[in-house]
Scaffold this motif. Structure first.
Motif, PDB file in Angstrom:
ATOM      1  N   GLU A 103       8.630  25.498  29.097  1.00 37.85           N
ATOM      2  CA  GLU A 103      10.041  26.403  29.183  1.00 37.85           C
ATOM      3  C   GLU A 103       9.782  27.844  29.605  1.00 37.85           C
ATOM      4  OE1 GLU A 103      11.236  25.450  25.200  1.00 37.85           O
ATOM      5  OE2 GLU A 103      11.907  23.476  25.651  1.00 37.85           O
ATOM      6  N   ILE A 104       8.465  28.258  29.084  1.00 35.13           N
ATOM      7  CA  ILE A 104       8.188  29.578  29.437  1.00 35.13           C
ATOM      8  C   ILE A 104       8.139  29.738  31.011  1.00 35.13           C
ATOM      9  CG2 ILE A 104       6.650  31.607  29.070  1.00 35.13           C
ATOM     10  CD1 ILE A 104       6.342  30.534  26.134  1.00 35.13           C
ATOM     11  N   CYS A 105       7.385  28.943  31.535  1.00 34.87           N
ATOM     12  CA  CYS A 105       6.835  29.050  32.870  1.00 34.87           C
ATOM     13  C   CYS A 105       7.984  28.500  34.100  1.00 34.87           C
ATOM     14  CB  CYS A 105       5.776  28.221  33.281  1.00 34.87           C
ATOM     15  SG  CYS A 105       4.254  28.864  32.382  1.00 34.87           S
ATOM     16  N   GLY A 106       8.966  27.703  33.132  1.00 32.79           N
ATOM     17  CA  GLY A 106      10.125  27.157  34.211  1.00 32.79           C
ATOM     18  C   GLY A 106       9.720  25.884  34.926  1.00 32.79           C
ATOM     19  N   ILE A 107       8.708  25.211  34.406  1.00 35.22           N
ATOM     20  CA  ILE A 107       8.501  23.915  35.302  1.00 35.22           C
ATOM     21  C   ILE A 107       8.420  22.860  34.118  1.00 35.22           C
ATOM     22  CG2 ILE A 107       6.753  25.120  36.750  1.00 35.22           C
ATOM     23  CD1 ILE A 107       4.370  24.440  35.209  1.00 35.22           C
ATOM     24  N   THR A 108       8.220  21.764  34.645  1.00 32.35           N
ATOM     25  CA  THR A 108       8.265  20.764  33.678  1.00 32.35           C
ATOM     26  C   THR A 108       7.082  20.355  32.894  1.00 32.35           C
ATOM     27  OG1 THR A 108       7.456  18.951  35.202  1.00 32.35           O
ATOM     28  CG2 THR A 108       9.823  19.182  35.210  1.00 32.35           C
ATOM     29  N   ALA A 109       6.957  19.663  31.692  1.00 35.82           N
ATOM     30  CA  ALA A 109       5.855  19.499  31.007  1.00 35.82           C
ATOM     31  C   ALA A 109       5.128  18.715  31.739  1.00 35.82           C
ATOM     32  CB  ALA A 109       6.208  18.722  29.563  1.00 35.82           C
ATOM     33  N   ASP A 110       5.298  17.739  32.682  1.00 29.47           N
ATOM     34  CA  ASP A 110       4.292  17.251  33.427  1.00 29.47           C
ATOM     35  C   ASP A 110       3.804  18.050  34.533  1.00 29.47           C
ATOM     36  OD1 ASP A 110       4.734  14.695  32.276  1.00 29.47           O
ATOM     37  OD2 ASP A 110       5.995  13.903  33.745  1.00 29.47           O
ATOM     38  N   GLY A 111       4.504  19.084  34.877  1.00 30.98           N
ATOM     39  CA  GLY A 111       3.938  20.017  35.966  1.00 30.98           C
ATOM     40  C   GLY A 111       2.798  20.863  35.012  1.00 30.98           C
ATOM     41  N   VAL A 112       3.132  21.235  33.724  1.00 37.86           N
ATOM     42  CA  VAL A 112       2.109  21.894  32.951  1.00 37.86           C
ATOM     43  C   VAL A 112       0.615  20.999  32.941  1.00 37.86           C
ATOM     44  CG1 VAL A 112       1.394  22.712  30.644  1.00 37.86           C
ATOM     45  CG2 VAL A 112       3.812  23.295  31.533  1.00 37.86           C
ATOM     46  N   LYS A 113       1.186  19.620  32.522  1.00 34.21           N
ATOM     47  CA  LYS A 113      -0.124  18.745  32.315  1.00 34.21           C
ATOM     48  C   LYS A 113      -0.984  18.645  33.705  1.00 34.21           C
ATOM     49  CE  LYS A 113      -1.005  14.005  31.309  1.00 34.21           C
ATOM     50  NZ  LYS A 113      -0.419  12.629  30.921  1.00 34.21           N
ATOM     51  N   TRP A 114      -0.228  18.619  34.723  1.00 31.25           N
ATOM     52  CA  TRP A 114      -0.890  18.775  36.077  1.00 31.25           C
ATOM     53  C   TRP A 114      -1.836  19.996  36.316  1.00 31.25           C
ATOM     54  CZ3 TRP A 114      -0.603  21.317  40.768  1.00 31.25           C
ATOM     55  CH2 TRP A 114      -1.130  20.846  41.886  1.00 31.25           C
ATOM     56  N   GLN A 115      -1.155  20.983  36.160  1.00 31.79           N
ATOM     57  CA  GLN A 115      -1.690  22.363  36.314  1.00 31.79           C
ATOM     58  C   GLN A 115      -2.967  22.466  35.200  1.00 31.79           C
ATOM     59  OE1 GLN A 115      -1.473  24.744  38.604  1.00 31.79           O
ATOM     60  NE2 GLN A 115       0.562  24.030  39.302  1.00 31.79           N
ATOM     61  N   LEU A 116      -2.913  21.804  34.078  1.00 31.12           N
ATOM     62  CA  LEU A 116      -4.161  22.026  33.258  1.00 31.12           C
ATOM     63  C   LEU A 116      -4.914  21.244  33.803  1.00 31.12           C
ATOM     64  CD1 LEU A 116      -2.126  22.102  29.638  1.00 31.12           C
ATOM     65  CD2 LEU A 116      -3.524  23.837  30.727  1.00 31.12           C
ATOM     66  N   ARG A 117      -4.921  19.955  34.121  1.00 33.60           N
ATOM     67  CA  ARG A 117      -5.831  19.096  34.814  1.00 33.60           C
ATOM     68  C   ARG A 117      -6.767  19.537  35.875  1.00 33.60           C
ATOM     69  NH1 ARG A 117      -3.035  14.864  37.364  1.00 33.60           N
ATOM     70  NH2 ARG A 117      -2.187  14.415  35.255  1.00 33.60           N
ATOM     71  N   ASN A 118      -5.949  20.230  36.718  1.00 34.13           N
ATOM     72  CA  ASN A 118      -6.332  20.931  37.911  1.00 34.13           C
ATOM     73  C   ASN A 118      -7.274  22.193  37.577  1.00 34.13           C
ATOM     74  OD1 ASN A 118      -5.444  19.018  39.943  1.00 34.13           O
ATOM     75  ND2 ASN A 118      -3.889  20.601  40.194  1.00 34.13           N
ATOM     76  N   LEU A 119      -7.004  22.903  36.588  1.00 30.91           N
ATOM     77  CA  LEU A 119      -7.630  24.161  35.909  1.00 30.91           C
ATOM     78  C   LEU A 119      -8.990  23.597  35.347  1.00 30.91           C
ATOM     79  CD1 LEU A 119      -4.986  26.395  34.577  1.00 30.91           C
ATOM     80  CD2 LEU A 119      -6.248  26.867  36.450  1.00 30.91           C
ATOM     81  N   THR A 120      -8.980  22.273  34.718  1.00 29.75           N
ATOM     82  CA  THR A 120     -10.187  21.904  34.119  1.00 29.75           C
ATOM     83  C   THR A 120     -11.024  21.371  35.083  1.00 29.75           C
ATOM     84  OG1 THR A 120      -8.898  21.230  32.020  1.00 29.75           O
ATOM     85  CG2 THR A 120     -10.822  20.160  32.247  1.00 29.75           C
ATOM     86  N   LYS A 121     -10.726  20.749  35.892  1.00 27.48           N
ATOM     87  CA  LYS A 121     -11.519  20.197  37.031  1.00 27.48           C
ATOM     88  C   LYS A 121     -12.005  21.372  37.729  1.00 27.48           C
ATOM     89  CE  LYS A 121      -8.933  15.693  38.246  1.00 27.48           C
ATOM     90  NZ  LYS A 121      -8.231  15.100  39.381  1.00 27.48           N
ATOM     91  N   SER A 122     -11.641  22.263  38.070  1.00 30.80           N
ATOM     92  CA  SER A 122     -12.002  23.523  38.784  1.00 30.80           C
ATOM     93  C   SER A 122     -12.913  24.235  38.030  1.00 30.80           C
ATOM     94  CB  SER A 122     -10.881  24.281  39.465  1.00 30.80           C
ATOM     95  OG  SER A 122     -10.516  25.236  38.377  1.00 30.80           O
TER      96      SER A 122
END
Length: 51
Positions: A8-27
């Motif tokens: 809600e803060i970022c203006g993206i879906t919860a799945d979008g947040v999940k995707w971003q967290l996964r990519n940040l973890t992988k990197s």
């Protein structure tokens, strides 16, 4: 903070947040410390990694 709250803060879906967290973890930029309820995210300085 939950994924839904962050979405809600970022203006993206919860799945979008999940995707971003996964990519940040992988990197290696973030790491999960502890469990889902009592844990937290640790942010890593990619340019100056811990030794």
């Amino acid at each position: 903070m939950t994924r839904l709250e962050l979405s809600e803060i970022c203006g993206i879906t919860a799945d979008g947040v999940k995707w971003q967290l996964r990519n940040l973890t992988k990197s290696g930029r973030i790491a999960r410390i502890g469990g889902d309820r009592g844990g937290h995210w640790e942010v890593h300085d990619v340019e100056h990694p811990k030794t």
